[in-house]
Scaffold this active site. Sequence first.
Site, PDB file in Angstrom:
ATOM      1  N   THR A  35      46.380  41.018  16.994  1.00 13.21           N
ATOM      2  CA  THR A  35      46.758  42.749  17.082  1.00 13.21           C
ATOM      3  C   THR A  35      47.595  41.728  16.024  1.00 13.21           C
ATOM      4  O   THR A  35      48.278  40.585  15.250  1.00 13.21           O
ATOM      5  CB  THR A  35      47.175  41.787  18.189  1.00 13.21           C
ATOM      6  OG1 THR A  35      45.863  42.448  19.485  1.00 13.21           O
ATOM      7  CG2 THR A  35      48.768  42.923  17.931  1.00 13.21           C
ATOM      8  N   GLY A  75      47.824  41.572  27.300  1.00 14.90           N
ATOM      9  CA  GLY A  75      48.703  42.450  27.473  1.00 14.90           C
ATOM     10  C   GLY A  75      49.139  42.466  28.440  1.00 14.90           C
ATOM     11  O   GLY A  75      49.859  42.461  28.836  1.00 14.90           O
ATOM     12  N   ARG A  87      41.010  50.115  29.579  1.00 15.10           N
ATOM     13  CA  ARG A  87      42.113  49.206  29.399  1.00 15.10           C
ATOM     14  C   ARG A  87      42.452  48.975  28.323  1.00 15.10           C
ATOM     15  O   ARG A  87      42.142  49.962  27.711  1.00 15.10           O
ATOM     16  CB  ARG A  87      41.458  48.479  29.589  1.00 15.10           C
ATOM     17  CG  ARG A  87      42.459  46.825  29.243  1.00 15.10           C
ATOM     18  CD  ARG A  87      42.236  46.187  28.320  1.00 15.10           C
ATOM     19  NE  ARG A  87      43.372  44.740  28.365  1.00 15.10           N
ATOM     20  CZ  ARG A  87      44.214  44.465  27.913  1.00 15.10           C
ATOM     21  NH1 ARG A  87      43.758  45.197  26.598  1.00 15.10           N
ATOM     22  NH2 ARG A  87      45.356  43.608  27.213  1.00 15.10           N
ATOM     23  N   VAL A  88      44.360  49.499  28.717  1.00 15.53           N
ATOM     24  CA  VAL A  88      45.094  49.739  27.711  1.00 15.53           C
ATOM     25  C   VAL A  88      45.839  48.591  28.144  1.00 15.53           C
ATOM     26  O   VAL A  88      46.542  48.190  28.999  1.00 15.53           O
ATOM     27  CB  VAL A  88      45.862  50.834  28.000  1.00 15.53           C
ATOM     28  CG1 VAL A  88      47.142  51.203  26.933  1.00 15.53           C
ATOM     29  CG2 VAL A  88      44.934  51.712  27.628  1.00 15.53           C
ATOM     30  N   GLY A  89      46.461  48.004  26.933  1.00 22.11           N
ATOM     31  CA  GLY A  89      47.199  46.535  26.943  1.00 22.11           C
ATOM     32  C   GLY A  89      48.412  47.283  27.255  1.00 22.11           C
ATOM     33  O   GLY A  89      48.978  48.296  26.883  1.00 22.11           O
ATOM     34  N   ASP A  90      49.497  46.305  26.496  1.00 20.70           N
ATOM     35  CA  ASP A  90      51.020  46.653  26.304  1.00 20.70           C
ATOM     36  C   ASP A  90      51.203  47.067  24.284  1.00 20.70           C
ATOM     37  O   ASP A  90      52.032  47.378  25.065  1.00 20.70           O
ATOM     38  CB  ASP A  90      51.680  45.080  25.971  1.00 20.70           C
ATOM     39  CG  ASP A  90      51.141  43.743  25.413  1.00 20.70           C
ATOM     40  OD1 ASP A  90      49.702  43.582  24.687  1.00 20.70           O
ATOM     41  OD2 ASP A  90      52.580  43.769  24.498  1.00 20.70           O
ATOM     42  N   THR A 143      52.203  39.963  20.787  1.00 24.58           N
ATOM     43  CA  THR A 143      50.998  39.893  20.463  1.00 24.58           C
ATOM     44  C   THR A 143      50.736  38.918  21.649  1.00 24.58           C
ATOM     45  O   THR A 143      51.287  37.350  22.147  1.00 24.58           O
ATOM     46  CB  THR A 143      50.035  39.366  19.486  1.00 24.58           C
ATOM     47  OG1 THR A 143      49.388  38.586  19.914  1.00 24.58           O
ATOM     48  CG2 THR A 143      51.284  37.838  19.077  1.00 24.58           C
ATOM     49  N   GLY A 144      49.856  39.180  22.585  1.00 25.23           N
ATOM     50  CA  GLY A 144      49.001  38.036  23.793  1.00 25.23           C
ATOM     51  C   GLY A 144      48.071  38.591  24.971  1.00 25.23           C
ATOM     52  O   GLY A 144      48.071  40.154  24.227  1.00 25.23           O
TER      53      GLY A 144
END
Length: 289
Positions: free
Chosen positions: A178, A232, A206-209, A229-230
């Site tokens: 990312t 999420g 799926r949606v991350g942070d 980043t990581g």
Amino acid sequence: MTQPIAIALHGGAGVLTPGLLNKADEQAIHHALLQALKAGVAVLEGGGSSLDAVQASVVELEECPWFNAGKGAVFTHTGDHELDAAIMNGANLEAGAVAGVHHVRNPILGARAVMEHSEHVLLAGVGADLFLSQQPDLEHVSNEWYDTPLRRRQWAAQQQQPETVSLEPGGVEKKFGTVGAVALDQYGHVAAATSTGGITNKRYGRVGDSPLIGSGTWADDRSAAISATGHGEFFIRTVVGHNIASRVRLVGESLEQACEQVVLGELKAIGGNGGVVAVSPAGETVLSF
Ligand code: ASP
């Protein structure tokens, strides 16, 4: 007296782990990061805004196939790419984000378009694709355009494994990449931008942070700009960006303390890993991973 300017970038957590890449590839990644840094610095030094600077840096990284953003984004379980991005202006808390989009060449420009040309903050999926397709200044690509052989190999390897995402460090190295940037301009305004393909083999929309304002991306002139980043899911649950900024603004922690409390404390406590880049309105930059 000249006001300070500052910028910090990330290209994900772990992709430069020694031994994982050969020298030439490592140099290519360093070069891309340097180009991205130069793009942001050129905006700031030319008297531009931090918002334009973070955007310029992230566009450079989205164009580089090594990073999991734009070209080079990871594959979903069904073999396509769904991209997430967000941008935020610390001067006025304006923000824009896209989640699960399929065709905009530079998702960060899509996020900016949502901020500037819609009444909304976050647009997702086919609706977001439609909105973006109506924006005259955006470039669109086929979904396959984001493919790279590396991401295809990673996807194939993931598919051999039972469900979705693993948390062990070896897994993380392969999945993250990312990109994000935070900056301070000469007018004292901070901004943040983050762009990602998410996590390899992700399912079910799926949606991350990254596109969630307050989690993976946050900017507020009263405290700091943060890009994360990581993994999420953990960043969402600990609301990393806003959490750090609130510690600075309301608790009086230094930016460095606040980043450590959240990244090495709260996030780790629930099993999360990754990190942030952050910048304060005074020009202090922090990399906490
Ligand atoms: N935070 C991103 C996500 O969970 C992934 C990453 O940072 O690499 O979607």
